[in-house]
Design a protein around this motif. Structure first.
Motif, short mmCIF file in Angstrom:
data_model
loop_
_atom_site.label_atom_id
_atom_site.label_comp_id
_atom_site.label_asym_id
_atom_site.label_seq_id
_atom_site.Cartn_x
_atom_site.Cartn_y
_atom_site.Cartn_z
N THR A 102 -17.16 -48.41 56.06
CA THR A 102 -16.51 -49.03 54.90
C THR A 102 -16.77 -48.16 53.68
N HIS A 104 -16.00 -48.43 49.29
CA HIS A 104 -15.42 -49.14 48.15
C HIS A 104 -15.86 -48.44 46.88
N GLN A 105 -14.89 -48.07 46.05
CA GLN A 105 -15.21 -47.46 44.77
C GLN A 105 -14.73 -48.37 43.67
N SER A 106 -15.60 -48.62 42.70
CA SER A 106 -15.23 -49.46 41.57
C SER A 106 -14.38 -48.67 40.59
N LEU A 115 -19.88 -46.34 43.95
CA LEU A 115 -19.35 -46.23 45.30
C LEU A 115 -20.31 -46.94 46.25
N THR A 116 -19.77 -47.83 47.08
CA THR A 116 -20.56 -48.49 48.11
C THR A 116 -20.04 -48.02 49.46
#
Length: 150
Positions: A102, A104-106, A115-116
């Motif tokens: 996965t 995910h970037q804010s 970034l997660t």
């Protein structure tokens, strides 16, 4: 009669925060694994710890990269919002045989994006410790924190 089970908790701690005796247990285990010490007594003497210390902690400490192979690691990165930085992070993960599960970037705030990532470290191939160190040293990376590991 109820069976009591001990719930295991794990922590990720930087080497500088680990007591010396625990680091010496890891060193003694390496001596045994590499056959540079034939017995626990020899390994303990070479590292300057007692056999009882070795036996007390041997199952409770291990280098991060050894236990991370074949595992999923989730971490968060704060980085500059500049072209190419995300690409460099992803290339580094691929270089260490990490498989991104996965991402995910804010939306960047004040030029910094969060970034997660969840990354699967392939068994026998990846070196999570080196991967994390390389990412932390990259230009434009402000912060990296490991959130969890499965």
């Amino acid at each position: 009669m109820q069976k009591l089970t001990e719930k295991k908790k794990y922590y990720v701690v930087r080497e500088r925060a680990v007591p010396e005796v625990l680091l010496k247990v890891v060193e003694a285990q390496k001596l045994l694994d590499s056959k540079k010490a034939a017995t626990v007594q020899e390994a303990a003497e070479q590292t300057g710890i007692s056999r009882s210390s070795f036996y007390k902690y041997k199952d409770d400490i291990f280098p991060f990269h050894e236990e991370a192979r074949g595992k999923t690691i989730t971490f968060i990165i704060q980085m500059d919002d500049e072209p190419g930085i995300l690409s460099n992070v992803l290339q580094t993960i691929a270089h260490y045989h990490g498989n991104i599960l996965t991402i995910h970037q804010s939306i960047p705030i004040n030029g910094v994006a969060t970034l997660t990532l969840s990354v699967d470290i392939l068994p026998g191939k990846g070196d999570a410790e080196a991967m994390v160190e390389d990412i932390e040293q990259m230009e434009g990376i402000h912060y990296l924190k490991i959130l969890g590991r499965e």
